[in-house]
Design a protein around this motif. Structure first.
Motif, PDB file in Angstrom:
ATOM      1  N   MET A  75       0.835  -1.193   0.000  1.00 19.55           N
ATOM      2  CA  MET A  75       0.000   0.000   0.000  1.00 19.55           C
ATOM      3  C   MET A  75       0.874   1.249   0.000  1.00 19.55           C
ATOM      4  O   MET A  75       1.924   1.290   0.639  1.00 19.55           O
ATOM      5  N   CYS A  76       0.431   2.258  -0.740  1.00 25.56           N
ATOM      6  CA  CYS A  76       1.236   3.475  -0.875  1.00 25.56           C
ATOM      7  C   CYS A  76       1.468   4.159   0.472  1.00 25.56           C
ATOM      8  O   CYS A  76       2.522   4.768   0.685  1.00 25.56           O
ATOM      9  N   SER A  77       0.502   4.072   1.381  1.00 31.82           N
ATOM     10  CA  SER A  77       0.679   4.698   2.694  1.00 31.82           C
ATOM     11  C   SER A  77       1.834   4.057   3.446  1.00 31.82           C
ATOM     12  O   SER A  77       2.615   4.750   4.113  1.00 31.82           O
ATOM     13  N   ASP A  78       1.968   2.739   3.325  1.00 33.50           N
ATOM     14  CA  ASP A  78       3.074   2.039   3.985  1.00 33.50           C
ATOM     15  C   ASP A  78       4.406   2.374   3.317  1.00 33.50           C
ATOM     16  O   ASP A  78       5.420   2.577   3.991  1.00 33.50           O
ATOM     17  N   ILE A  79       4.395   2.421   1.988  1.00 38.70           N
ATOM     18  CA  ILE A  79       5.617   2.732   1.249  1.00 38.70           C
ATOM     19  C   ILE A  79       6.095   4.144   1.589  1.00 38.70           C
ATOM     20  O   ILE A  79       7.282   4.373   1.833  1.00 38.70           O
ATOM     21  N   TRP A  80       5.162   5.076   1.624  1.00 40.12           N
ATOM     22  CA  TRP A  80       5.533   6.462   1.910  1.00 40.12           C
ATOM     23  C   TRP A  80       6.060   6.615   3.336  1.00 40.12           C
ATOM     24  O   TRP A  80       7.008   7.368   3.575  1.00 40.12           O
ATOM     25  N   ARG A  81       5.469   5.904   4.276  1.00 35.53           N
ATOM     26  CA  ARG A  81       5.946   5.968   5.662  1.00 35.53           C
ATOM     27  C   ARG A  81       7.382   5.444   5.764  1.00 35.53           C
ATOM     28  O   ARG A  81       8.223   6.047   6.435  1.00 35.53           O
ATOM     29  N   GLU A  82       7.677   4.344   5.067  1.00 30.36           N
ATOM     30  CA  GLU A  82       9.037   3.810   5.104  1.00 30.36           C
ATOM     31  C   GLU A  82      10.014   4.750   4.412  1.00 30.36           C
ATOM     32  O   GLU A  82      11.168   4.891   4.843  1.00 30.36           O
ATOM     33  N   PHE A  83       9.574   5.410   3.347  1.00 30.54           N
ATOM     34  CA  PHE A  83      10.437   6.369   2.664  1.00 30.54           C
ATOM     35  C   PHE A  83      10.752   7.544   3.582  1.00 30.54           C
ATOM     36  O   PHE A  83      11.899   8.002   3.647  1.00 30.54           O
ATOM     37  N   GLN A  84       9.743   8.030   4.297  1.00 27.10           N
ATOM     38  CA  GLN A  84       9.973   9.137   5.220  1.00 27.10           C
ATOM     39  C   GLN A  84      10.905   8.739   6.361  1.00 27.10           C
ATOM     40  O   GLN A  84      11.620   9.586   6.905  1.00 27.10           O
ATOM     41  N   ASN A  85      10.904   7.464   6.713  1.00 16.93           N
ATOM     42  CA  ASN A  85      11.801   6.963   7.765  1.00 16.93           C
ATOM     43  C   ASN A  85      13.178   6.604   7.226  1.00 16.93           C
ATOM     44  O   ASN A  85      14.003   6.043   7.958  1.00 16.93           O
ATOM     45  N   SER A  86      13.407   6.914   5.938  1.00 19.29           N
ATOM     46  CA  SER A  86      14.687   6.630   5.269  1.00 19.29           C
ATOM     47  C   SER A  86      14.976   5.137   5.170  1.00 19.29           C
ATOM     48  O   SER A  86      16.134   4.725   5.069  1.00 19.29           O
ATOM     49  N   ASP A  87      13.921   4.324   5.186  1.00 16.99           N
ATOM     50  CA  ASP A  87      14.089   2.879   4.998  1.00 16.99           C
ATOM     51  C   ASP A  87      14.054   2.491   3.525  1.00 16.99           C
ATOM     52  O   ASP A  87      14.270   1.319   3.186  1.00 16.99           O
ATOM     53  N   LEU A  88      13.758   3.455   2.660  1.00 15.89           N
ATOM     54  CA  LEU A  88      13.745   3.230   1.214  1.00 15.89           C
ATOM     55  C   LEU A  88      14.556   4.332   0.544  1.00 15.89           C
ATOM     56  O   LEU A  88      14.518   5.493   0.975  1.00 15.89           O
ATOM     57  N   ASP A  89      15.282   3.974  -0.517  1.00 16.09           N
ATOM     58  CA  ASP A  89      16.038   4.965  -1.273  1.00 16.09           C
ATOM     59  C   ASP A  89      15.171   5.617  -2.343  1.00 16.09           C
ATOM     60  O   ASP A  89      15.283   6.817  -2.585  1.00 16.09           O
ATOM     61  N   PRO A  91      -7.971  -1.692   2.589  1.00 14.86           N
ATOM     62  CA  PRO A  91      -8.195  -1.391   4.008  1.00 14.86           C
ATOM     63  C   PRO A  91      -8.105   0.096   4.296  1.00 14.86           C
ATOM     64  O   PRO A  91      -7.787   0.906   3.417  1.00 14.86           O
ATOM     65  N   ILE A  92      -8.369   0.466   5.536  1.00 14.87           N
ATOM     66  CA  ILE A  92      -8.232   1.861   5.967  1.00 14.87           C
ATOM     67  C   ILE A  92      -6.823   2.346   5.659  1.00 14.87           C
ATOM     68  O   ILE A  92      -5.840   1.666   5.952  1.00 14.87           O
ATOM     69  N   GLY A  93      -6.733   3.514   5.063  1.00 14.18           N
ATOM     70  CA  GLY A  93      -5.442   4.041   4.655  1.00 14.18           C
ATOM     71  C   GLY A  93      -5.125   3.731   3.216  1.00 14.18           C
ATOM     72  O   GLY A  93      -4.196   4.312   2.642  1.00 14.18           O
ATOM     73  N   GLY A  94      -5.892   2.814   2.613  1.00 14.41           N
ATOM     74  CA  GLY A  94      -5.673   2.461   1.220  1.00 14.41           C
ATOM     75  C   GLY A  94      -6.198   3.544   0.297  1.00 14.41           C
ATOM     76  O   GLY A  94      -7.099   4.315   0.645  1.00 14.41           O
ATOM     77  N   LEU A  95      -5.627   3.600  -0.885  1.00 20.89           N
ATOM     78  CA  LEU A  95      -6.054   4.600  -1.853  1.00 20.89           C
ATOM     79  C   LEU A  95      -7.503   4.404  -2.270  1.00 20.89           C
ATOM     80  O   LEU A  95      -7.997   3.276  -2.334  1.00 20.89           O
ATOM     81  N   TYR A  96      -8.161   5.512  -2.535  1.00 22.67           N
ATOM     82  CA  TYR A  96      -9.508   5.565  -3.111  1.00 22.67           C
ATOM     83  C   TYR A  96     -10.623   5.224  -2.107  1.00 22.67           C
ATOM     84  O   TYR A  96     -11.790   5.471  -2.388  1.00 22.67           O
ATOM     85  N   ARG A  97     -10.311   4.651  -0.966  1.00 23.87           N
ATOM     86  CA  ARG A  97     -11.376   4.238  -0.048  1.00 23.87           C
ATOM     87  C   ARG A  97     -12.175   5.448   0.444  1.00 23.87           C
ATOM     88  O   ARG A  97     -13.413   5.427   0.426  1.00 23.87           O
ATOM     89  N   ASN A  98     -11.484   6.496   0.881  1.00 19.99           N
ATOM     90  CA  ASN A  98     -12.192   7.688   1.356  1.00 19.99           C
ATOM     91  C   ASN A  98     -12.983   8.341   0.233  1.00 19.99           C
ATOM     92  O   ASN A  98     -14.085   8.862   0.450  1.00 19.99           O
TER      93      ASN A  98
END
Length: 300
Positions: free
Chosen positions: A140-154, A197-204
């Motif tokens: 999920m993009c929300s998870d990917i973005w959180r890891e990127f912000q934590n510098s866990d992804l390049d 799930p909650i936090g997933g794209l398009y759900r809101n």
């Protein structure tokens, strides 16, 4: 060839760098006591280690007469090799650690891009640079973005609201309402929805749309898997909101004629950390070219 070197080459035993360090410390300090202080060992331990080294090499390395301990002629020759051995070991460890760090490229991508969309690009990159360890995470993009912000992804390829966050490059992602080709979920009350799930794209967006239309709705199927969502819609479990490029022959696109308003496009954006390796930048350039081809086909 020097005698100590000949003896070292004919030994069956491996020289212990710990013994070499103690020997060097004694020569450098001129004292077993000071050598013990510099190596954080006891004097007796340093003395034992030097004697063990002398036994392995078959010669005396130190002169213990007088106030200071000095190297013998053989000891001076061994000292040169000992310093070089320890220096090479230090360089080997340093270069190995640096190389391992440089070889890792961590990439995060949405699930729909982790299938056939960019796999040929990743495979070609790995073959071209076999020394690189490419680690790809999809989800999920929300998870990917959180890891990127934590510098866990390049590098991170994520979907976002247009213009919300600048990146290396971005592309419009048109969305559409889809239902099964063989059913009409809009006729059901409440309207069944297929969603992430909650936090997933398009759900809101889905919930807000039906609330604004005054239509009751329910979540009929929730999955973190893109293929699960697509299959659920194909099977007639409910309506979903997905990128237009993911519509299959078993889907039916819904529009204003069906009573559903158009949905603003999303944006697919490639992000990179401020400091990444040159090869990470190379991979980013390849991904940009691939994504451009993907979305050019969508617009054609």
């Amino acid at each position: 060839m020097d005698l100590p070197l000949i003896k070292m080459m004919t030994l069956n035993k491996t020289l212990d760098p710990v013994l070499l360090r103690s020997f060097i410390a004694v020569v450098d300090t001129g004292s077993f006591t000071r050598a013990a202080d510099s190596t954080h060992l006891t004097q007796s331990t340093v003395s034992q280690q030097v004697r063990k080294l002398e036994s392995q090499l078959g010669c005396e390395l130190l002169q213990r007469k007088g106030r200071y301990v000095t190297a013998t002629l053989e000891g001076e020759r061994v000292l040169s090799y000992a310093r070089r051995i320890l220096q090479l070991m230090t360089e080997a460890v340093s270069q190995t650690s640096l190389s391992a760090e440089q070889q890792i490229i961590r990439l995060g991508v949405p699930e729909d891009f982790a299938t056939h969309a960019i796999m040929p690009t990743l495979h070609a990159f790995s073959n071209e640079f076999p020394g690189i360890r490419l680690e790809v995470k999809s989800g999920m993009c929300s998870d990917i973005w959180r890891e990127f912000q934590n510098s866990d992804l390049d590098l991170a390829l994520v979907k976002q609201r247009p213009g919300s966050l600048p990146g290396l490059s971005h592309w419009p992602e048109p969305l559409c309402w889809i239902d099964s080709l063989h059913s009409n979920s809009l006729d059901k009350h409440p309207v069944p929805l297929v969603s992430f799930p909650i936090g997933g794209l398009y759900r809101n967006e889905m919930a807000h749309t039906f609330d604004s239309l005054g239509r009751s709705w329910r979540l009929a199927y929730v999955s973190t898997s893109l293929s699960g969502v697509c299959c659920a819609v194909e099977s007639g479990l409910g309506i979903s909101l997905l990128p237009r490029r993911l519509v299959t022959a078993n889907h039916r696109i819904l529009d204003e004629g069906d009573g559903l308003p158009p949905v603003p496009d999303m944006e697919v954006t490639l992000h990179a950390q401020d400091k990444v390796s040159a090869l990470s930048r190379t991979l980013a350039e390849r991904l940009i070219q691939t994504c451009q081809r993907i979305f050019d086909r969508e617009l054609s």
